[in-house]
Design a protein around this motif. Structure first.
Motif, PDB file in Angstrom:
ATOM      1  N   SER A  59       1.235   7.087 -17.333  1.00 37.77           N
ATOM      2  CA  SER A  59       2.040   8.222 -18.195  1.00 37.77           C
ATOM      3  C   SER A  59       1.357   9.530 -18.525  1.00 37.77           C
ATOM      4  O   SER A  59       0.092   9.280 -18.855  1.00 37.77           O
ATOM      5  N   ALA A  62       4.459  15.797 -19.948  1.00 44.54           N
ATOM      6  CA  ALA A  62       5.104  16.690 -19.102  1.00 44.54           C
ATOM      7  C   ALA A  62       4.637  17.947 -19.311  1.00 44.54           C
ATOM      8  O   ALA A  62       4.387  18.469 -20.251  1.00 44.54           O
ATOM      9  N   VAL A  72       4.602  16.717 -13.447  1.00 43.85           N
ATOM     10  CA  VAL A  72       5.662  16.408 -12.921  1.00 43.85           C
ATOM     11  C   VAL A  72       5.681  16.578 -11.542  1.00 43.85           C
ATOM     12  O   VAL A  72       5.791  17.896 -10.873  1.00 43.85           O
ATOM     13  N   LEU A 127      12.227  17.344 -20.458  1.00 42.01           N
ATOM     14  CA  LEU A 127      11.357  16.390 -20.009  1.00 42.01           C
ATOM     15  C   LEU A 127      10.197  16.501 -20.878  1.00 42.01           C
ATOM     16  O   LEU A 127       9.525  17.631 -20.796  1.00 42.01           O
ATOM     17  N   VAL A 130       6.053  11.771 -18.905  1.00 36.52           N
ATOM     18  CA  VAL A 130       6.108  11.283 -17.559  1.00 36.52           C
ATOM     19  C   VAL A 130       5.697   9.811 -17.536  1.00 36.52           C
ATOM     20  O   VAL A 130       4.733   9.482 -18.148  1.00 36.52           O
ATOM     21  N   GLN A 138       8.383   8.923 -10.265  1.00 36.98           N
ATOM     22  CA  GLN A 138       8.123   9.099 -11.775  1.00 36.98           C
ATOM     23  C   GLN A 138       9.349   8.910 -12.246  1.00 36.98           C
ATOM     24  O   GLN A 138      10.663   9.276 -11.821  1.00 36.98           O
ATOM     25  N   TYR A 140      11.383   9.888 -16.205  1.00 39.70           N
ATOM     26  CA  TYR A 140      10.825  10.913 -17.375  1.00 39.70           C
ATOM     27  C   TYR A 140      11.828  10.414 -18.655  1.00 39.70           C
ATOM     28  O   TYR A 140      12.752   9.891 -18.532  1.00 39.70           O
ATOM     29  N   SER A 154      15.363  10.189 -11.827  1.00 38.54           N
ATOM     30  CA  SER A 154      13.864  10.159 -11.417  1.00 38.54           C
ATOM     31  C   SER A 154      13.604  10.821 -10.222  1.00 38.54           C
ATOM     32  O   SER A 154      14.465  11.044  -9.655  1.00 38.54           O
TER      33      SER A 154
END
Length: 415
Positions: A59, A62, A72, A127, A130, A138, A140, A154
């Protein structure tokens, strides 16, 4: 988040929660945690390589990272930034539904459009977070006040495309899927929930520590840092005497946990926290597990039928424990093959771990394939298989993740 309007047929109610599941106590206190930046000066080699591991990248906020890399992965340029579920077709009885991914002034967002002709309704969300390293894709998350939700779109690395987020109903635009602490526990180091309800999605936004950090496996580093500040000459290679440590009042160097010194069961428990599936009931709040303690004190396994071929997703530890390699070796654990401080190697490269115990000549295929078989034990004995857990149905097309099976054995027909 302002909702303009969405066609009623495309709305989904929030997830239903089983009332029989007991509420847990509030978040465990997080005293003594200092963060990865404190570890870097003394543990530069491990810290620098760990930054590029899937654990660390599971994680991220973003946007641009400190190194200038965009966290991203999905494309936002015109021509690649629209996911069409139902096209805008004149005279169609079915309303159009499509998602548009946009970036303005460095901020990314997802907008859902639905309706007929020029009468389109929309909903937009940013977003913000992530999740997923990007190996498979990924997903979001976005903030609405202090509540955290999953976005309905996604990014899928296989094919480099946008898809419906796994588990969403195809043909819907749902921005109301809550992200609970149990989900975040395996994708983040910590976040403070405002409720003891295990299904809450209200958090202290500033408390979020993304990725899996050093202290997830080594425990709170505060006492360890205090010791070394009080005794600058103390290093792993030249530790201070117990008397000097006691005189400093800074505590014991053992306060920093070293998983390599755990028993095998406790080493495997540490990995099983996130790599042993979801068929279990939490007995303690998220983020309260301390490395080195029995995982059974924190989770109660749910009774499941023993399957001949269980699903590969999230059950790597359980599958490994079925393996004859594991049951025949009292020392084998996840770290026998995986170096958590370094990026993952190509799968076939792990064949060298197999050959520390096995002779390639003993393989039934060695006579026909010769020494070349030594380069790839993995694809035959740990094949990649589709999972029934991570599945996306997007515009009528099924997208299914594949995972490497950790039940090490002979698979007839494996290539």
């Amino acid at each position: 988040m302002h909702l303009i309007r969405i066609h009623p047929a495309l709305q989904i109610a929030g997830l239903l929660v089983a009332s029989a599941i007991p509420a847990l106590s509030a978040n465990a206190p997080r005293s003594g945690y200092v963060g990865d930046s404190i570890c870097l000066p003394c543990h530069e080699q491990q810290a620098k390589s760990y930054r590029f591991t899937y654990h660390h990248l599971t994680s991220q906020p973003a946007g641009k990272t400190a190194g200038g890399v965009d966290s991203v992965l999905g494309p936002f340029m015109n021509g690649s930034n629209v996911l069409t579920i139902h096209p805008l077709a004149p005279g169609s009885a079915q309303p159009a539904l499509f998602f548009k991914m946009e970036e303005k002034a460095g901020h990314k967002s997802v907008t859902a459009f639905t309706g007929w002709g020029g009468n389109l309704f929309s909903q937009t969300a940013p977003l913000d977070v992530v999740t997923g390293s990007g190996k498979r894709g990924q997903t979001y998350l976005y903030w609405r006040g202090d509540q955290l939700f999953e976005l309905p779109v996604s990014y899928w690395s296989d094919g480099h495309r946008w898809i419906n987020s796994p588990g969403y109903t195809d043909g819907t635009a749902d921005f109301s899927r809550p992200v609970n602490p149990g989900c975040l526990e395996c994708h983040a180091t910590y976040i403070k929930a405002f409720s003891s309800d295990p299904f809450t999605n209200s958090y202290d936004r500033g408390s979020l520590v993304t990725g899996i950090s050093c202290e997830t496996c080594h425990g709170p580093g505060g006492p360890h840092v205090a010791l070394h500040k009080a005794l600058p000459g103390a290093t792993p290679a030249a530790p201070m005497s117990p008397s000097k440590v006691a005189a400093s009042g800074a505590g014991s160097p053992a306060s920093l946990l070293n998983p390599a010194k755990f028993s095998r069961d406790r080493q495997v428990d540490l990995c099983a926290l996130c790599h042993n599936g979801i068929q279990r009931q939490a007995l303690a709040p998220a983020f309260s597990y301390l490395p080195g303690e029995p995982l059974s004190s924190y989770f109660k396994p749910l009774p499941v039928e023993p399957l001949e071929h269980p699903d590969v997703h999230g059950n790597q530890v359980g599958l490994l424990q079925r393996s004859r390699c594991y049951t025949s070796s009292p020392s084998m654990n996840c770290s026998t093959c995986h170096d958590v401080h370094a990026p993952e190697r190509p799968a076939t490269a792990y064949s060298d771990r197999c050959l520390t115990c096995h002779q390639w000549q003993s393989c039934g295929k060695s006579k026909s394939l010769g020494h070349a078989i030594a380069k790839n034990c993995i694809d035959c004995h740990m094949p990649v298989e589709p999972t029934n857990v991570i599945v996306s149905e997007t515009a009528g097309q099924m997208v299914r993740a594949t995972m490497r099976n950790h039940w090490i054995k002979i698979y007839p027909g494996a290539k």
